[in-house]
Design a protein around this motif. Structure first.
Motif, PDB file in Angstrom:
ATOM      1  N   LEU A  38     -14.003  12.424  -4.771  1.00 26.00           N
ATOM      2  CA  LEU A  38     -14.222  12.225  -3.332  1.00 26.00           C
ATOM      3  C   LEU A  38     -13.867  10.795  -2.928  1.00 26.00           C
ATOM      4  O   LEU A  38     -13.269  10.562  -1.877  1.00 26.00           O
ATOM      5  N   LEU A  39     -14.221   9.871  -3.805  1.00 26.76           N
ATOM      6  CA  LEU A  39     -13.907   8.469  -3.539  1.00 26.76           C
ATOM      7  C   LEU A  39     -12.385   8.271  -3.510  1.00 26.76           C
ATOM      8  O   LEU A  39     -11.846   7.603  -2.628  1.00 26.76           O
ATOM      9  N   LEU A  40     -11.704   8.908  -4.462  1.00 24.77           N
ATOM     10  CA  LEU A  40     -10.245   8.778  -4.511  1.00 24.77           C
ATOM     11  C   LEU A  40      -9.594   9.412  -3.287  1.00 24.77           C
ATOM     12  O   LEU A  40      -8.604   8.916  -2.770  1.00 24.77           O
ATOM     13  N   ARG A  41     -10.192  10.480  -2.825  1.00 26.08           N
ATOM     14  CA  ARG A  41      -9.684  11.125  -1.614  1.00 26.08           C
ATOM     15  C   ARG A  41      -9.707  10.132  -0.454  1.00 26.08           C
ATOM     16  O   ARG A  41      -8.766  10.041   0.328  1.00 26.08           O
ATOM     17  N   GLU A  42     -10.798   9.370  -0.387  1.00 30.37           N
ATOM     18  CA  GLU A  42     -10.944   8.375   0.671  1.00 30.37           C
ATOM     19  C   GLU A  42      -9.941   7.240   0.481  1.00 30.37           C
ATOM     20  O   GLU A  42      -9.317   6.773   1.423  1.00 30.37           O
ATOM     21  N   ILE A  43      -9.795   6.802  -0.765  1.00 32.90           N
ATOM     22  CA  ILE A  43      -8.891   5.685  -1.057  1.00 32.90           C
ATOM     23  C   ILE A  43      -7.453   6.051  -0.683  1.00 32.90           C
ATOM     24  O   ILE A  43      -6.738   5.277  -0.082  1.00 32.90           O
ATOM     25  N   TYR A  44      -7.045   7.261  -1.054  1.00 34.71           N
ATOM     26  CA  TYR A  44      -5.654   7.662  -0.820  1.00 34.71           C
ATOM     27  C   TYR A  44      -5.485   8.405   0.504  1.00 34.71           C
ATOM     28  O   TYR A  44      -4.395   8.852   0.823  1.00 34.71           O
ATOM     29  N   GLN A  45      -6.596   8.571   1.228  1.00 34.34           N
ATOM     30  CA  GLN A  45      -6.573   9.265   2.523  1.00 34.34           C
ATOM     31  C   GLN A  45      -5.883  10.618   2.439  1.00 34.34           C
ATOM     32  O   GLN A  45      -4.963  10.915   3.202  1.00 34.34           O
ATOM     33  N   ASN A  56       0.824  -1.216   0.000  1.00 31.07           N
ATOM     34  CA  ASN A  56       0.000   0.000   0.000  1.00 31.07           C
ATOM     35  C   ASN A  56       0.855   1.261   0.000  1.00 31.07           C
ATOM     36  O   ASN A  56       0.515   2.251  -0.630  1.00 31.07           O
ATOM     37  N   ARG A  89       1.729   1.882  -3.478  1.00 33.64           N
ATOM     38  CA  ARG A  89       0.598   2.261  -4.326  1.00 33.64           C
ATOM     39  C   ARG A  89       0.067   3.659  -4.005  1.00 33.64           C
ATOM     40  O   ARG A  89      -0.510   4.310  -4.854  1.00 33.64           O
ATOM     41  N   ARG A  90       0.300   4.086  -2.763  1.00 36.01           N
ATOM     42  CA  ARG A  90      -0.145   5.429  -2.381  1.00 36.01           C
ATOM     43  C   ARG A  90       0.664   6.516  -3.088  1.00 36.01           C
ATOM     44  O   ARG A  90       0.231   7.657  -3.156  1.00 36.01           O
ATOM     45  N   ASP A 142     -17.681  13.425  -7.741  1.00 34.09           N
ATOM     46  CA  ASP A 142     -17.945  12.297  -6.835  1.00 34.09           C
ATOM     47  C   ASP A 142     -16.801  11.292  -6.880  1.00 34.09           C
ATOM     48  O   ASP A 142     -16.367  10.776  -5.852  1.00 34.09           O
ATOM     49  N   GLY A 143     -16.329  11.028  -8.097  1.00 38.19           N
ATOM     50  CA  GLY A 143     -15.199  10.100  -8.246  1.00 38.19           C
ATOM     51  C   GLY A 143     -13.983  10.604  -7.471  1.00 38.19           C
ATOM     52  O   GLY A 143     -13.270   9.826  -6.839  1.00 38.19           O
TER      53      GLY A 143
END
Lengths: 333, 262
Positions: free
Chosen positions: A118-125, A91, A94-95, A115-116
């Protein structure tokens, strides 16, 4: 940041004869063929470098990019990207990387890009304030802030690619793999994306590997070019060195003084043995010649002496032509 | 863990807004499931015109079992089904590439990213039918049994998903996966039958390596016949075993994918 040694990759694919008969035969009997997609590739890419990976279709460009991005498990050799073995897919590794494939969308088709993201923000913190700042910078640079709430499927190809780029860069990756990022785009969008990539480099100093079929991408973005043919690197060096070593010709352009040359142009140099090389253009105001590198100086002096030259320039051949010629030469070899 | 829950909250939000956009499709799917529920109720009513007992259960008890599998099915449809339909396509087309470069589990992403909002409404109907079947039992249920029953049903749905996924995993090696759903759905019908109607090695198969009889029958038995530890342990052991098996095969599959990818 990127280091590969002896990277190799072989696939086993089955050969099928054309037509229904071939398909029926392949159902019971398979002829397998081993394809060597990479043959012992060595490559180093440092921070701030944009390496242009150039080669014909099937030369191994995408295979190399996928191996370094960790998608593909090589058959042999080693690689280290940011201190990690890519295909172990930690990880932490990958980050810090991003992959953009011009032919494959990563954002969800039915969702607005916003929206996409926002999801990426969550995935990559990505912390909230950094996310907001990044999004602002990236959307402003690509002038696409007003399209964030429109579903991806309703955007034009160019707008979609811009969104894909933003999606890939929101987490400030240190290593970027760009596989045909401008494919299918119009000239204005290609230019915008090129400028954007250079701007990103100025700000973040990442290591980038770029593949493209558009020579203008390579010419404008990459100081260093890696030429791959049949899974082997056949050239790895600076753009200037490539031209110096492999460009066989230079292009001379002379602008003539108006009024001093005859209306129909200076006499065409039939029988003028002083004009070497190939005439690309010859009219009342401009003369353009393609001459062997070694004869460029002599040709220039000949033009200056024989014609009313107002301005003369000597340029390198178009890099695309040089690379094309190199690839042809390698194939013939 | 919290990160995954937050990611899931995003999946839900996106899926709901997407589902609401396609209105006709949204209502049609609800209607289709209602037809399915009607057929199931009619089926059990018809059977009990011929026999007083089915696999040891009376009409009222069988209807509770039916309510149970409708809930299992609805949970599975809501959380997993759409994703399972897309999974072989994602692997075939190479969409997995982007999941592999993300610092998040690819299995989590591909299993849960599409939340079926319309099926959530059907889950409401299924729970309503289950409540109706429980309330019409001649004797009031024991609280512990009822709680265990309700707690086991979501795990029945997890098992349903696990079996669907297991049936799809060969796609990593086969290259084409459209026929694999067929295998799963043929077996999945066994979930809709009480486990005791099967005997011998078929039954042993259906409660172990092909645990379709565990999904709704075992929760219903805990409810109707009281909580037996062996049943609960058996149920938990099979789910855990399949979880570990899936992780193992998934990782092997990813390796095969990354070896074949070009």
């Amino acid at each position: 940041m990127i280091k590969a040694r002896g990277l190799s990759k072989t696939f086993r694919v089955h050969k099928k004869e054309a037509g229904l008969k071939g398909s029926l035969r392949a159902l019971f009997v398979r002829d397998w063929k081993t394809v060597h997609a990479l043959k012992g590739v060595d490559l180093d890419v440092g921070a701030g470098e944009i390496v242009g990976l150039v080669g014909a279709n099937g030369a191994g460009k995408t295979t190399l990019v996928k191996a370094l991005a960790g998608i593909l498990h090589p058959t042999g050799g080693t690689a280290e990207v940011l201190g990690h073995v890519p295909w172990r897919r930690h990880n932490e590794f990958r980050r810090q990387i991003a992959l953009i494939m011009g032919q494959k969308a990563q954002l969800w088709w039915d969702l607005p890009a916003g929206d996409g993201f926002l999801l990426l923000r969550e995935i990559y913190q990505v912390p909230g304030d950094r996310f907001a700042a990044n999004l602002k910078t990236l959307t402003e640079a690509l002038q696409i802030g007003d399209k964030l709430n429109i579903q991806i499927r309703r955007l034009s190809l160019g707008e979609r690619m811009k969104m894909e780029l933003i999606a890939a860069l929101l987490h400030n990756p240190k290593v970027l793999f760009l596989d045909e990022p401008t494919i299918g785009l119009d000239l204005a969008a290609q230019r915008a994306i090129r400028e954007f990539i250079l701007d990103y480099r100025r700000r973040e100093n990442p290591a980038m590997i770029l593949t493209s079929h558009y020579m203008e991408d390579i010419e404008k973005l990459c100081e260093r070019i890696v030429l791959i043919r049949d899974g082997e690197l056949v050239y790895d060096g600076g753009r200037e060195k490539l031209l110096a070593s492999y460009a066989l010709h230079k292009v001379l352009t002379a602008h003539l003084r108006a009024g001093e040359a005859p209306a129909e142009g200076p006499a065409r140099p039939q029988g003028d043995s002083g004009v070497p090389g190939e005439i690309l253009e010859w009219n009342g105001t401009q003369v353009k010649l393609k001459v062997p590198r070694s004869e460029a100086a002599a040709a220039a002096s000949h033009l200056l002496q024989s014609y009313p030259v107002a301005d003369l320039s000597i340029e390198e051949e178009d890099i695309g032509t040089v690379i094309e010629a190199m690839m042809k030469r390698d194939k013939a070899a | 863990m919290i990160r995954y829950l937050r990611l899931y909250a995003h999946f839900m939000r996106f899926s709901i807004s997407k589902a609401l956009e396609f209105r006709l499709d949204f209502f049609f799917r609800i209607f289709m499931d209602l037809v399915y529920y009607g057929i199931q109720i009619g089926f059990y009513q018809a059977i009990f015109m011929q026999t007083p007992l089915l696999g040891g259960w009376s009409r009222d008890q069988s209807l509770v079992f039916m309510g149970g599998y409708l809930v299992v099915d609805a949970i599975s449809m809501t959380l997993f089904s759409n994703n399972m339909w897309m999974l072989p396509v994602a692997i075939n087309r190479g969409d997995l590439d982007y999941y592999l470069v993300r610092p998040v589990s690819s299995l989590f992403f591909l299993s849960l990213r599409d939340f079926a909002a319309n099926s959530l409404i059907n889950l409401g109907f299924a729970v309503g039918i289950l409540a109706w079947t429980v309330l019409r039992l001649p004797e009031p249920p024991h609280a512990v049994s009822l709680l265990l029953f309700l707690a086991m049903l979501p795990f029945g749905a997890v098992l349903h998903y696990q079996m669907h996924l297991v049936s799809l995993l060969p796609v990593f090696w086969m290259g084409s996966g459209s026929n694999l759903h067929g295998i799963f759905y043929s077996f999945a019908r066994c979930m809709e039958r009480p486990d005791r109607i099967f005997t011998g090695w078929i039954r042993r198969l259906l409660v172990s390596v092909l645990p379709f009889c565990l999904m709704a029958s075992f929760p219903a038995r805990v409810f109707l016949e009281g909580p037996h530890w062996p049943i609960l342990l058996h149920f938990a052991a099979v789910i855990t075993a399949f979880f570990l098996f899936i992780i193992f095969i998934w990782n092997r599959g990813l390796r095969a994918y990354s070896s074949a990818s070009s």
